[in-house]
Structures are given as structure tokens and as C-alpha cells.
Design a protein around this motif. Structure first.
Motif, short mmCIF file in Angstrom:
data_model
loop_
_atom_site.label_atom_id
_atom_site.label_comp_id
_atom_site.label_asym_id
_atom_site.label_seq_id
_atom_site.Cartn_x
_atom_site.Cartn_y
_atom_site.Cartn_z
N ALA A 192 -70.02 -59.98 24.02
CA ALA A 192 -69.18 -58.84 23.66
C ALA A 192 -68.59 -59.03 22.26
N GLY A 193 -68.21 -60.28 21.95
CA GLY A 193 -67.65 -60.56 20.63
C GLY A 193 -68.64 -60.35 19.50
N LEU A 194 -69.93 -60.37 19.81
CA LEU A 194 -70.95 -60.18 18.78
C LEU A 194 -70.96 -58.76 18.22
N VAL A 195 -70.20 -57.87 18.84
CA VAL A 195 -70.12 -56.50 18.33
C VAL A 195 -69.56 -56.49 16.91
N THR A 196 -68.85 -57.56 16.54
CA THR A 196 -68.30 -57.64 15.19
C THR A 196 -69.38 -57.85 14.13
N TYR A 197 -70.63 -58.09 14.53
CA TYR A 197 -71.72 -58.11 13.56
C TYR A 197 -71.90 -56.73 12.93
N ALA A 198 -71.77 -55.70 13.77
CA ALA A 198 -72.05 -54.33 13.31
C ALA A 198 -70.82 -53.63 12.76
N ASN A 199 -69.64 -53.94 13.29
CA ASN A 199 -68.42 -53.27 12.82
C ASN A 199 -68.25 -53.29 11.31
N PRO A 200 -68.40 -54.47 10.66
CA PRO A 200 -68.16 -54.54 9.22
C PRO A 200 -69.11 -53.68 8.40
N VAL A 201 -70.35 -53.53 8.89
CA VAL A 201 -71.31 -52.70 8.17
C VAL A 201 -70.80 -51.26 8.09
N VAL A 202 -70.32 -50.75 9.22
CA VAL A 202 -69.76 -49.39 9.25
C VAL A 202 -68.52 -49.31 8.36
N ALA A 203 -67.65 -50.32 8.47
CA ALA A 203 -66.41 -50.32 7.69
C ALA A 203 -66.69 -50.34 6.19
N VAL A 204 -67.63 -51.18 5.76
CA VAL A 204 -67.94 -51.29 4.33
C VAL A 204 -68.57 -50.01 3.81
N LEU A 205 -69.52 -49.46 4.54
CA LEU A 205 -70.18 -48.23 4.11
C LEU A 205 -69.17 -47.09 3.95
N LEU A 206 -68.26 -46.96 4.90
CA LEU A 206 -67.25 -45.89 4.82
C LEU A 206 -66.26 -46.16 3.68
N GLY A 207 -65.85 -47.42 3.53
CA GLY A 207 -64.90 -47.75 2.47
C GLY A 207 -65.46 -47.49 1.09
N VAL A 208 -66.72 -47.84 0.89
CA VAL A 208 -67.36 -47.63 -0.41
C VAL A 208 -67.64 -46.15 -0.65
N ALA A 209 -68.15 -45.46 0.37
CA ALA A 209 -68.56 -44.07 0.19
C ALA A 209 -67.39 -43.10 0.09
N ILE A 210 -66.34 -43.34 0.88
CA ILE A 210 -65.24 -42.36 0.94
C ILE A 210 -64.03 -42.79 0.11
#
Length: 296
Positions: A237-255
């Protein structure tokens, strides 16, 4: 993992990659305390009726202590630390630092799982990745270091809570558990939020961000995450943090037009590699074959 676990994994990965952007938007007009209180109060208002209709609230009576503990270590503490931390650092860096959670879970479970050279190397690699991120992104910035420290402490609390759920609350229905923990958080934070009400105009964007934080990133995401722990265990379950940062970075850079450089990507790569190595299962011991000589 089975099909249900993968669906929950994907859902949590998306819903927990969005909050860092929404927090940045909400704290433009609302205090961090008000943002945290608002999101947990919204979640509780949604989840308590759902749990009541399902009849799962009865399970809280005999599990009051775990629910209160989780309300504090999985919601109140991390939510406050992350929201106040984002005052000083970017949403993308926040998401990247939280990716260290699987390494922290592995450290907490050292007694339960054997330490192999590969796992030990993974733990070290993940911690080096954090050092690279913090050292290169906020080096020399005291407030930035403070913000990064808050995020890392929040991540540690998330790791502790993840292990605690499996050990003390795995049998609780997810709806009852999330309804109970968000209610505990709401009650604890209400007196502080009363002194943090907005004094000026609040934009529609901030209110929408707060609503999304409470409904999607808290209520729905916590339900899915507790279900994922039950299906796959805390390590996976903790491995979900592999994907979280990708979403966070893409949104932070794009928006939000947040900068990201090669050093940031390198630090994240080290963290991901460390998480993967540190959470690999230990090899099964070779079967012992007993050789006996027949009597002559």
C-alpha cells in the motif's frame, strides 16, 4: 496484488497526487489551519452518514482507541504539517519528499522482516535521495528547510499510521474507520479553526480547492487507501507513493509554473530506486533435504 487492489492503488495514486496543488491554491486566501479543518470536516460530513447507512458505525464502539490514535497520527498531524510546510516549499517538492514513505515503512518493520543486503542498500539509497532533494532544492533557505522538515515528519507519521492500521485496525470496515478518524480530527481542530476564520474575501478557486480536498482527496482517498491496506498489506500500500509525486510534479509545473531541474529528478530517482529495493521480499530459504542411509 489482485485486481481490486490494483484499482484501489490507481485511485489512491491519482487522488493523493492532487492535494499538493489544491493546498497551494487554498492557502492563498485561507489559513493553513482553516484548510485542514475544512477538508476533514467536509470528509466527516460525507462519511458519517455513509457509514451509518451501512451499519458499520457500531464497530467503532469497541475500537475507540485505535480510531482516536489514527485520527491524530494519520490525519491531524500529517495534514497540518503538510499544509504549513507548503507555505515554504513548492507543491512538487512536497510530493517528491513524501515518496520516501515506503522506505520509512520498511524501517519500521525491520523486526518483522529480515534485513538482506539488498534491502539495506535500498534503505540507504532512499535516504540519500532525500538528502539530494533537500540539499539541492532548499539549501541555504531556512524557511525552505523548515518546510521540508515538516513534510518529512508528516511522511513519518503516515508510515507509522500505515503499519498501525494493519496491526490494530485491519478488521474495521473502511467506512467506519475513515468516518471515525475524520470526526476525531474535526473535533480536535474545531477550537483552533475558530480563531483562524478568514478576515477578507475568499476567491471561488480557494473554496473549490477546499471542497475537492475534503470530498475527493480525503473522504474518497482514505476509504480507498484503508481498503488497499486490507487487500495488499502496508508495504505494498505504501508503494502508492511511487505514483503520487508524478501527478504532483506534473500539476505543479503545468498549473503553478513551479521549476524542476535535473537535480530534482535525480533525487526522486534515488528515492524510487531505494523504495523498490527496500520493499523487495526476502528470498525464501532453500528447502533442507535430509539424506539418510538405508541399513544394510
Amino acid at each position: 496484488m489482485n485486481r481490486r487492489a490494483w484499482i484501489l492503488f490507481a485511485l489512491v495514486a491519482v487522488l493523493w497526487g492532487i492535494p499538493y496543488l489544491l493546498i497551494k491554491i487554498a492557502i492563498e486566501d485561507l489559513s493553513p489551519m482553516m484548510v485542514v479543518f475544512g477538508r476533514v470536516a467536509i470528509a466527516a460530513l460525507v462519511l458519517v452518514p455513509v457509514a451509518a447507512v451501512q451499519g458499520s458505525l457500531r464497530a467503532l464502539r469497541r475500537n475507540a482507541v485505535p480510531v482516536v490514535v489514527l485520527g491524530l497520527i494519520h490525519i491531524v498531524g500529517p495534514f497540518l504539517l503538510i499544509t504549513y510546510g507548503e507555505v515554504h516549499i513548492s507543491s512538487s517538492l512536497t510530493g517528491l519528499l513524501i515518496a520516501i514513505e515506503p522506505v520509512l515503512i520498511a524501517l519500521l518493520m525491520l523486526r518483522a522482516e529480515p534485513v538482506t543486503p539488498v534491502r539495506a542498500g535500498g534503505l540507504a539509497l532512499g535516504l540519500v535521495g532525500v538528502a539530494v532533494l533537500v540539499g539541492l532544492d532548499v539549501s541555504g533557505d531556512r524557511l525552505g528547510l523548515l518546510g521540508a522538515g515538516m513534510i518529512l515528519l508528516a511522511t513519518l507519521l503516515y508510515a507509522v499510521a500505515t503499519v498501525y492500521v494493519q496491526r490494530r485496525a485491519a478488521d474495521l470496515p473502511p467506512t467506519a474507520l475513515v468516518a471515525g478518524t475524520t470526526t476525531v480530527a474535526t473535533v480536535v481542530l474545531a477550537p483552533f479553526a475558530a480563531f483562524s476564520l478568514p478576515t477578507g474575501a475568499v476567491s471561488g478557486g480557494s473554496w473549490v480547492a477546499l471542497l475537492a480536498l475534503g470530498l475527493l482527496c480525503t473522504a474518497v482517498a482514505l476509504l480507498a487507501f484503508y481498503g488497499l491496506i486490507g487487500e495488499a498489506g502496508p508495504n505494498r500500500a505504501g508503494l502508492v507513493t511511487y505514483a503520487n509525486p508524478v501527478v504532483a510534479v506534473l500539476l505543479g509545473v503545468a498549473i503553478l509554473d513551479e521549476p524542476i531541474g535535473v537535480s530534482t529528478l535525480a533525487g526522486f530517482a534515488l528515492i524510487v530506486a531505494g523504495c523498490w529495493l527496500s520493499t523487495r521480499p526476502a528470498p525464501a530459504p532453500a528447502p533442507v533435504v535430509e539424506c539418510t542411509m538405508a541399513a544394510r
